[in-house]
Design a protein around this motif. Structure first.
Motif, mmCIF file in Angstrom:
data_model
loop_
_atom_site.group_PDB
_atom_site.id
_atom_site.type_symbol
_atom_site.label_atom_id
_atom_site.label_comp_id
_atom_site.label_asym_id
_atom_site.label_seq_id
_atom_site.Cartn_x
_atom_site.Cartn_y
_atom_site.Cartn_z
ATOM 1 N N ARG A 1 5.024 2.294 13.632
ATOM 2 C CA ARG A 1 4.518 3.670 13.507
ATOM 3 C C ARG A 1 5.606 4.622 13.020
ATOM 4 O O ARG A 1 5.359 5.483 12.167
ATOM 5 C CB ARG A 1 3.956 4.128 14.850
ATOM 6 C CG ARG A 1 2.657 3.425 15.242
ATOM 7 C CD ARG A 1 2.130 3.936 16.577
ATOM 8 N NE ARG A 1 0.821 3.365 16.892
ATOM 9 C CZ ARG A 1 0.540 2.705 18.006
ATOM 10 N NH1 ARG A 1 1.489 2.517 18.925
ATOM 11 N NH2 ARG A 1 -0.678 2.231 18.224
ATOM 12 N N LYS B 1 0.855 -1.194 0.000
ATOM 13 C CA LYS B 1 0.000 0.000 0.000
ATOM 14 C C LYS B 1 0.894 1.247 0.000
ATOM 15 O O LYS B 1 1.061 1.909 1.025
ATOM 16 C CB LYS B 1 -0.896 0.005 1.251
ATOM 17 C CG LYS B 1 -1.904 -1.118 1.336
ATOM 18 C CD LYS B 1 -3.151 -0.810 0.502
ATOM 19 C CE LYS B 1 -4.232 -1.844 0.729
ATOM 20 N NZ LYS B 1 -5.433 -1.576 -0.105
ATOM 21 N N ASP C 1 -7.923 -0.662 5.177
ATOM 22 C CA ASP C 1 -6.880 -0.995 4.205
ATOM 23 C C ASP C 1 -5.866 -2.021 4.724
ATOM 24 O O ASP C 1 -5.308 -2.790 3.937
ATOM 25 C CB ASP C 1 -6.127 0.280 3.794
ATOM 26 C CG ASP C 1 -6.990 1.224 2.987
ATOM 27 O OD1 ASP C 1 -7.437 0.834 1.892
ATOM 28 O OD2 ASP C 1 -7.243 2.349 3.469
ATOM 29 N N ALA D 1 6.242 3.779 9.257
ATOM 30 C CA ALA D 1 5.093 4.139 8.410
ATOM 31 C C ALA D 1 4.958 5.650 8.271
ATOM 32 O O ALA D 1 4.598 6.160 7.204
ATOM 33 C CB ALA D 1 3.818 3.545 8.997
ATOM 34 N N SER D 2 5.260 6.354 9.351
ATOM 35 C CA SER D 2 5.084 7.814 9.357
ATOM 36 C C SER D 2 6.294 8.570 8.824
ATOM 37 O O SER D 2 6.171 9.706 8.374
ATOM 38 C CB SER D 2 4.799 8.292 10.773
ATOM 39 O OG SER D 2 5.944 8.090 11.600
ATOM 40 N N LEU E 1 -0.879 6.951 14.549
ATOM 41 C CA LEU E 1 -0.862 7.416 13.159
ATOM 42 C C LEU E 1 -2.152 8.173 12.865
ATOM 43 O O LEU E 1 -3.255 7.623 12.944
ATOM 44 C CB LEU E 1 -0.709 6.224 12.212
ATOM 45 C CG LEU E 1 0.618 5.465 12.321
ATOM 46 C CD1 LEU E 1 0.531 4.115 11.607
ATOM 47 C CD2 LEU E 1 1.771 6.289 11.749
ATOM 48 N N THR F 1 -6.054 3.317 5.833
ATOM 49 C CA THR F 1 -6.512 3.108 7.199
ATOM 50 C C THR F 1 -5.946 1.794 7.725
ATOM 51 O O THR F 1 -5.838 0.814 7.004
ATOM 52 C CB THR F 1 -8.041 3.075 7.259
ATOM 53 O OG1 THR F 1 -8.538 2.111 6.324
ATOM 54 C CG2 THR F 1 -8.631 4.439 6.931
ATOM 55 N N VAL F 2 -5.608 1.795 9.011
ATOM 56 C CA VAL F 2 -4.916 0.629 9.576
ATOM 57 C C VAL F 2 -5.356 0.396 11.014
ATOM 58 O O VAL F 2 -5.706 1.347 11.725
ATOM 59 C CB VAL F 2 -3.377 0.822 9.507
ATOM 60 C CG1 VAL F 2 -2.932 2.048 10.288
ATOM 61 C CG2 VAL F 2 -2.640 -0.419 9.975
ATOM 62 N N TRP G 1 -0.915 7.111 6.518
ATOM 63 C CA TRP G 1 -1.537 6.081 7.352
ATOM 64 C C TRP G 1 -2.335 6.699 8.499
ATOM 65 O O TRP G 1 -1.873 7.625 9.162
ATOM 66 C CB TRP G 1 -0.475 5.152 7.941
ATOM 67 C CG TRP G 1 0.203 4.294 6.925
ATOM 68 C CD1 TRP G 1 1.431 4.505 6.350
ATOM 69 C CD2 TRP G 1 -0.307 3.088 6.348
ATOM 70 N NE1 TRP G 1 1.721 3.506 5.458
ATOM 71 C CE2 TRP G 1 0.662 2.613 5.433
ATOM 72 C CE3 TRP G 1 -1.487 2.367 6.515
ATOM 73 C CZ2 TRP G 1 0.497 1.449 4.689
ATOM 74 C CZ3 TRP G 1 -1.668 1.197 5.784
ATOM 75 C CH2 TRP G 1 -0.685 0.746 4.878
ATOM 76 N N THR G 2 -3.520 6.151 8.724
ATOM 77 C CA THR G 2 -4.382 6.606 9.814
ATOM 78 C C THR G 2 -4.920 5.396 10.573
ATOM 79 O O THR G 2 -5.522 4.497 9.968
ATOM 80 C CB THR G 2 -5.568 7.434 9.281
ATOM 81 O OG1 THR G 2 -5.066 8.586 8.582
ATOM 82 C CG2 THR G 2 -6.472 7.888 10.426
ATOM 83 N N GLU G 3 -4.697 5.384 11.885
ATOM 84 C CA GLU G 3 -5.253 4.308 12.707
ATOM 85 C C GLU G 3 -6.737 4.584 12.957
ATOM 86 O O GLU G 3 -7.112 5.691 13.349
ATOM 87 C CB GLU G 3 -4.495 4.212 14.038
ATOM 88 C CG GLU G 3 -3.069 3.714 13.857
ATOM 89 C CD GLU G 3 -2.317 3.578 15.162
ATOM 90 O OE1 GLU G 3 -2.760 2.785 16.025
ATOM 91 O OE2 GLU G 3 -1.281 4.255 15.319
ATOM 92 N N GLY H 1 -0.410 4.348 1.555
ATOM 93 C CA GLY H 1 -0.901 4.251 2.922
ATOM 94 C C GLY H 1 -2.369 3.871 2.956
ATOM 95 O O GLY H 1 -2.868 3.198 2.054
#
Length: 330
Positions: free
Chosen positions: A178, A152, A228, A181-182, A190, A157-158, A196-198, A155
């Motif tokens: 984290r 992905k 995602d 990914a960030s 995140l 949603t995770v 990426w968004t948790e 990024g």
């Protein structure tokens, strides 16, 4: 002649009696894990047993133990307390609740070497142990994030699935994920960094329970139909293969199309089978057998006052669909 026979008989009795006593007097090298219900730790046990089979004449024995349930943090602390009170030559601990275990070790102040295996104490408590043997857990999280980014690139949603709230090894993996990914250091959550968004309600904490892990996955999939990525920071859900198959059946079409990706920790047999069945896209595996096999020798080095590196990392195995590697046949 009669006296001679009596003397020989008495000597034989002493020799026969000495056998069991000598066996009982073997010095104990204790390995205490978070819970005996976790198949990951059984691999540590098998490593301990392998060491025993190869060192039958040693003055030491490898003892593998832990609470019946991985959720019994207080039980693990009590087992360590009991072992140190009873007397062991050295002890290797995988602390479930790192602060609680450290507090007990500090209170006991044992004279024998203490090391950690698989999971470490928090940084401020690492003066209590001589070394750590196990996975570079931060790096494990980095590897998971790299696998997620490859699948992905933009990024998405995770949801992260963690174990016990106070488990240092699991929290280190989450931090590695984290941060990578960030693209930033020290990210607590995140919220759009690196794309990426948790999702709300995550991370979820399994308390190392496979049934709870699978229920959480099912709930997250239902509540977030556009999710995602789901990241099993540890392999808990996959340790119950039937339940895991039922949960992933709910989203199998999305997994096949990679609309939803699953990255999981560990590479035990039921997990590599799940990977081959298309129920995960990547596995980042530890080497628990090596931890159990090496721990006794490290403890003996510590007993002998030898210099031991800190930490002692046991490596990782990464499997993905492009390069199944370790997961292809195990």
């Amino acid at each position: 002649m009669k006296l001679k026979l009596m003397a020989m008989t008495a000597l034989s009795a002493v020799v026969l009696a000495a056998g069991p006593v000598a066996a009982q007097e073997k010095k104990t090298l204790a390995i205490v894990v978070k819970g005996l219900d976790n198949p990951f730790f059984e691999q540590i046990n098998l490593g301990c047993k392998k060491w025993m089979s190869e060192n039958a004449d040693s003055e030491y024995e490898c003892l593998y133990t832990g609470p019946a349930s991985s959720a019994d943090e207080a039980g693990e602390v009590q087992i360590v307390d009991d072992l140190l009170t009873r007397g062991v030559a050295a002890i290797a601990i995988s602390p479930s609740n790192a602060p609680a275990m450290a507090n007990r070790i500090r209170a006991i102040a044992p004279s024998v070497p203490v090391m950690t295996v698989d999971a470490d104490f928090l940084e401020q408590d690492r003066d209590l142990r001589k070394t750590y043997l196990g996975t570079d857990n931060y790096l494990m999280g980095v590897k998971m994030a790299e696998q997620a980014a490859a699948l992905k690139p933009e990024g998405g949603t995770v949801c992260l699935q963690l174990g016990n709230v106070a488990a240092d090894n699991i929290n280190a993996r989450a931090q590695g994920f984290r941060d990578t990914a960030s693209g930033e250091k020290g990210i607590d959550r995140l919220t759009g960094q690196g794309g990426w968004t948790e999702v709300e309600g995550c991370p979820v904490f399994t308390n190392d329970q496979a049934d709870l892990a699978n229920q959480q996955m099912s709930d997250v999939f239902t509540a977030n139909p556009d999710l995602d990525a789901f990241i099993l920071i540890g392999g808990w859900a996959q340790f119950a293969p039937q339940a895991y198959a039922q949960v992933t059946d709910q989203v199998m079409d999305k997994l096949k199309s990679k609309e939803l990706i699953i990255i999981a920790g560990d590479t035990l047999p039921p997990q590599t089978q799940a990977f081959r069945d298309g129920r995960s896209h990547a596995q980042v595996g530890q080497r628990p057998f090596e931890m159990g096999y090496r721990a006794p020798d490290v403890m003996i080095q510590l007993i002998n006052g030898e210099s031991v590196e800190d930490p002692l990392f046991t490596g990782l195995d990464v499997c993905n669909q492009e390069d199944p590697g370790f997961c292809a046949n195990n």
